[in-house]
Design a protein around this motif. Structure first.
Motif, PDB file in Angstrom:
ATOM      1  N   LYS A  88      52.482  -1.187  74.060  1.00 20.50           N
ATOM      2  CA  LYS A  88      52.492  -1.683  75.442  1.00 20.50           C
ATOM      3  C   LYS A  88      52.245  -0.532  76.414  1.00 20.50           C
ATOM      4  CE  LYS A  88      55.321  -5.665  74.523  1.00 20.50           C
ATOM      5  NZ  LYS A  88      56.515  -6.416  74.829  1.00 20.50           N
ATOM      6  N   PRO A  89      51.561  -0.808  77.515  1.00 21.78           N
ATOM      7  CA  PRO A  89      51.217   0.266  78.473  1.00 21.78           C
ATOM      8  C   PRO A  89      52.427   1.024  78.998  1.00 21.78           C
ATOM      9  CG  PRO A  89      50.026  -1.748  79.013  1.00 21.78           C
ATOM     10  CD  PRO A  89      50.985  -2.088  77.914  1.00 21.78           C
ATOM     11  N   GLU A  90      53.551   0.342  79.219  1.00 23.85           N
ATOM     12  CA  GLU A  90      54.746   1.027  79.736  1.00 23.85           C
ATOM     13  C   GLU A  90      55.263   2.045  78.715  1.00 23.85           C
ATOM     14  OE1 GLU A  90      54.883  -2.497  79.250  1.00 23.85           O
ATOM     15  OE2 GLU A  90      53.964  -2.865  81.194  1.00 23.85           O
ATOM     16  N   PHE A  91      55.268   1.647  77.451  1.00 22.27           N
ATOM     17  CA  PHE A  91      55.737   2.551  76.399  1.00 22.27           C
ATOM     18  C   PHE A  91      54.779   3.727  76.255  1.00 22.27           C
ATOM     19  CE2 PHE A  91      56.198   4.156  72.119  1.00 22.27           C
ATOM     20  CZ  PHE A  91      57.572   4.222  71.971  1.00 22.27           C
ATOM     21  N   LEU A  92      53.465   3.446  76.323  1.00 22.41           N
ATOM     22  CA  LEU A  92      52.471   4.514  76.217  1.00 22.41           C
ATOM     23  C   LEU A  92      52.625   5.521  77.359  1.00 22.41           C
ATOM     24  CD1 LEU A  92      49.374   2.375  75.232  1.00 22.41           C
ATOM     25  CD2 LEU A  92      50.509   4.060  73.802  1.00 22.41           C
ATOM     26  N   GLN A  93      52.843   5.024  78.571  1.00 17.95           N
ATOM     27  CA  GLN A  93      53.019   5.910  79.729  1.00 17.95           C
ATOM     28  C   GLN A  93      54.258   6.775  79.555  1.00 17.95           C
ATOM     29  OE1 GLN A  93      50.901   6.309  82.344  1.00 17.95           O
ATOM     30  NE2 GLN A  93      52.224   7.951  83.043  1.00 17.95           N
ATOM     31  N   ALA A  94      55.349   6.157  79.097  1.00 19.66           N
ATOM     32  CA  ALA A  94      56.590   6.916  78.883  1.00 19.66           C
ATOM     33  C   ALA A  94      56.406   7.952  77.777  1.00 19.66           C
ATOM     34  CB  ALA A  94      57.729   5.955  78.536  1.00 19.66           C
ATOM     35  N   ALA A  95      55.693   7.587  76.705  1.00 17.72           N
ATOM     36  CA  ALA A  95      55.458   8.522  75.601  1.00 17.72           C
ATOM     37  C   ALA A  95      54.596   9.696  76.064  1.00 17.72           C
ATOM     38  CB  ALA A  95      54.805   7.802  74.426  1.00 17.72           C
ATOM     39  N   LEU A  96      53.585   9.415  76.902  1.00 12.79           N
ATOM     40  CA  LEU A  96      52.736  10.485  77.434  1.00 12.79           C
ATOM     41  C   LEU A  96      53.546  11.440  78.307  1.00 12.79           C
ATOM     42  CD1 LEU A  96      49.921  11.756  77.942  1.00 12.79           C
ATOM     43  CD2 LEU A  96      49.717  10.188  79.879  1.00 12.79           C
ATOM     44  N   GLN A  97      54.379  10.898  79.186  1.00 11.96           N
ATOM     45  CA  GLN A  97      55.198  11.744  80.059  1.00 11.96           C
ATOM     46  C   GLN A  97      56.189  12.570  79.242  1.00 11.96           C
ATOM     47  OE1 GLN A  97      56.818   8.953  82.857  1.00 11.96           O
ATOM     48  NE2 GLN A  97      54.985   8.961  84.141  1.00 11.96           N
ATOM     49  N   THR A  98      56.782  11.963  78.213  1.00 15.54           N
ATOM     50  CA  THR A  98      57.716  12.696  77.351  1.00 15.54           C
ATOM     51  C   THR A  98      57.000  13.825  76.629  1.00 15.54           C
ATOM     52  OG1 THR A  98      59.025  10.697  77.051  1.00 15.54           O
ATOM     53  CG2 THR A  98      59.351  12.463  75.442  1.00 15.54           C
ATOM     54  N   MET A  99      55.807  13.539  76.091  1.00 20.33           N
ATOM     55  CA  MET A  99      55.046  14.561  75.388  1.00 20.33           C
ATOM     56  C   MET A  99      54.705  15.715  76.323  1.00 20.33           C
ATOM     57  SD  MET A  99      51.234  14.424  73.704  1.00 20.33           S
ATOM     58  CE  MET A  99      50.494  14.366  75.329  1.00 20.33           C
ATOM     59  N   GLN A 100      54.245  15.404  77.522  1.00 17.20           N
ATOM     60  CA  GLN A 100      53.889  16.465  78.466  1.00 17.20           C
ATOM     61  C   GLN A 100      55.110  17.283  78.884  1.00 17.20           C
ATOM     62  OE1 GLN A 100      51.865  14.078  81.391  1.00 17.20           O
ATOM     63  NE2 GLN A 100      49.843  14.478  80.503  1.00 17.20           N
ATOM     64  N   ALA A 101      56.253  16.636  79.062  1.00 17.91           N
ATOM     65  CA  ALA A 101      57.478  17.357  79.427  1.00 17.91           C
ATOM     66  C   ALA A 101      57.917  18.277  78.289  1.00 17.91           C
ATOM     67  CB  ALA A 101      58.590  16.370  79.776  1.00 17.91           C
ATOM     68  N   MET A 102      57.820  17.799  77.044  1.00 17.06           N
ATOM     69  CA  MET A 102      58.224  18.623  75.903  1.00 17.06           C
ATOM     70  C   MET A 102      57.259  19.787  75.697  1.00 17.06           C
ATOM     71  SD  MET A 102      61.048  17.461  74.750  1.00 17.06           S
ATOM     72  CE  MET A 102      61.526  16.968  76.390  1.00 17.06           C
ATOM     73  N   GLN A 103      55.963  19.560  75.940  1.00 12.50           N
ATOM     74  CA  GLN A 103      54.995  20.652  75.841  1.00 12.50           C
ATOM     75  C   GLN A 103      55.254  21.705  76.907  1.00 12.50           C
ATOM     76  OE1 GLN A 103      51.282  18.509  76.068  1.00 12.50           O
ATOM     77  NE2 GLN A 103      51.023  18.503  73.848  1.00 12.50           N
ATOM     78  N   GLN A 104      55.589  21.269  78.124  1.00 11.18           N
ATOM     79  CA  GLN A 104      55.894  22.221  79.191  1.00 11.18           C
ATOM     80  C   GLN A 104      57.152  23.017  78.840  1.00 11.18           C
ATOM     81  OE1 GLN A 104      56.350  20.506  83.076  1.00 11.18           O
ATOM     82  NE2 GLN A 104      56.849  22.452  84.020  1.00 11.18           N
ATOM     83  N   GLN A 105      58.167  22.327  78.310  1.00 12.49           N
ATOM     84  CA  GLN A 105      59.398  23.016  77.915  1.00 12.49           C
ATOM     85  C   GLN A 105      59.111  24.023  76.806  1.00 12.49           C
ATOM     86  OE1 GLN A 105      62.417  20.406  76.389  1.00 12.49           O
ATOM     87  NE2 GLN A 105      63.955  22.001  76.316  1.00 12.49           N
ATOM     88  N   GLU A 106      58.270  23.642  75.845  1.00 13.22           N
ATOM     89  CA  GLU A 106      57.902  24.552  74.756  1.00 13.22           C
ATOM     90  C   GLU A 106      57.196  25.785  75.299  1.00 13.22           C
ATOM     91  OE1 GLU A 106      55.342  24.493  70.602  1.00 13.22           O
ATOM     92  OE2 GLU A 106      54.748  23.173  72.253  1.00 13.22           O
ATOM     93  N   THR A 107      56.274  25.589  76.244  1.00 13.71           N
ATOM     94  CA  THR A 107      55.538  26.711  76.833  1.00 13.71           C
ATOM     95  C   THR A 107      56.487  27.655  77.561  1.00 13.71           C
ATOM     96  OG1 THR A 107      53.597  25.291  77.084  1.00 13.71           O
ATOM     97  CG2 THR A 107      53.644  27.309  78.383  1.00 13.71           C
ATOM     98  N   GLU A 108      57.426  27.084  78.311  1.00 14.01           N
ATOM     99  CA  GLU A 108      58.395  27.919  79.026  1.00 14.01           C
ATOM    100  C   GLU A 108      59.268  28.700  78.043  1.00 14.01           C
ATOM    101  OE1 GLU A 108      60.463  25.090  81.412  1.00 14.01           O
ATOM    102  OE2 GLU A 108      58.811  24.832  82.822  1.00 14.01           O
ATOM    103  N   LEU A 109      59.714  28.030  76.977  1.00 10.56           N
ATOM    104  CA  LEU A 109      60.561  28.710  75.995  1.00 10.56           C
ATOM    105  C   LEU A 109      59.787  29.789  75.240  1.00 10.56           C
ATOM    106  CD1 LEU A 109      62.666  25.728  74.607  1.00 10.56           C
ATOM    107  CD2 LEU A 109      63.442  27.601  76.075  1.00 10.56           C
ATOM    108  N   LEU A 110      58.512  29.529  74.944  1.00  9.24           N
ATOM    109  CA  LEU A 110      57.697  30.551  74.284  1.00  9.24           C
ATOM    110  C   LEU A 110      57.518  31.770  75.179  1.00  9.24           C
ATOM    111  CD1 LEU A 110      54.935  28.438  72.481  1.00  9.24           C
ATOM    112  CD2 LEU A 110      56.717  29.816  71.417  1.00  9.24           C
TER     113      LEU A 110
END
Length: 168
Positions: A88-110
């Protein structure tokens, strides 16, 4: 009907076990398979629902970019039938935002880890240089053949082997 298989009435676990035993019989080339068409149906059922995915490895960035493009392309499809909740589009949007937030957190931690590694490397060199200065001061004050020089890690000058002449 003692041997008939009704796949609607049978629980999934039982179908899976039946599929395992049917596949084992098929792999062993045993002639005891009663109905090969049901074996084939069960084999396809098991293969379609039990895909092996290794989530311990990272996805290549080109796959992620393709997934993002596919998600953005759903805007051109006005109302697609999403039978599965994760489609569903709502789940896809939430999954995309979660992925981008986790990637940003990973970059900051690296970045923080690299900075900490740099600080640790500099501290190691400062400590090493301080120890070398201390050893040089001990050797200079007490001499190269002293017990104090030996205590800080040097070998006494008198304990070194003398060079021998080579026989001509």
């Amino acid at each position: 009907m003692g041997n008939s298989i009704d796949s609607n009435a049978m629980p999934r676990l039982a179908q899976s076990r039946l599929c395992d035993s049917a596949v084992d019989r098929h792999q062993n080339q045993s002639p005891t398979v009663a109905n090969p068409s049901k074996l084939l149906i069960l084999f396809f059922y098991r293969g379609a629902s039990m895909a092996i995915v290794d989530t311990s490895r990272r996805l290549p960035s080109r796959h992620i970019l393709q997934d993002i493009e596919s998600f953005e392309g759903t805007g051109a499809v006005p109302s697609f039938p999403a039978a599965r909740p994760e489609a569903k589009p709502e789940f896809l949007q939430a999954a995309l935002q979660t992925m981008q937030a986790m990637q940003q957190q990973e970059t900051e931690l690296l970045a923080k880890a690299k900075a900490a590694a740099d600080k640790a490397r500099l501290a190691e060199w400062e400590f090493h240089n301080a120890v070398m200065a201390m050893k040089a001061a001990v050797r200079g004050h007490f001499g190269p053949d002293s017990d104090e020089a030996q205590a800080v890690g040097y070998k006494k000058k008198s304990e070194h082997k003398r060079p021998r002449r080579r026989a001509a």
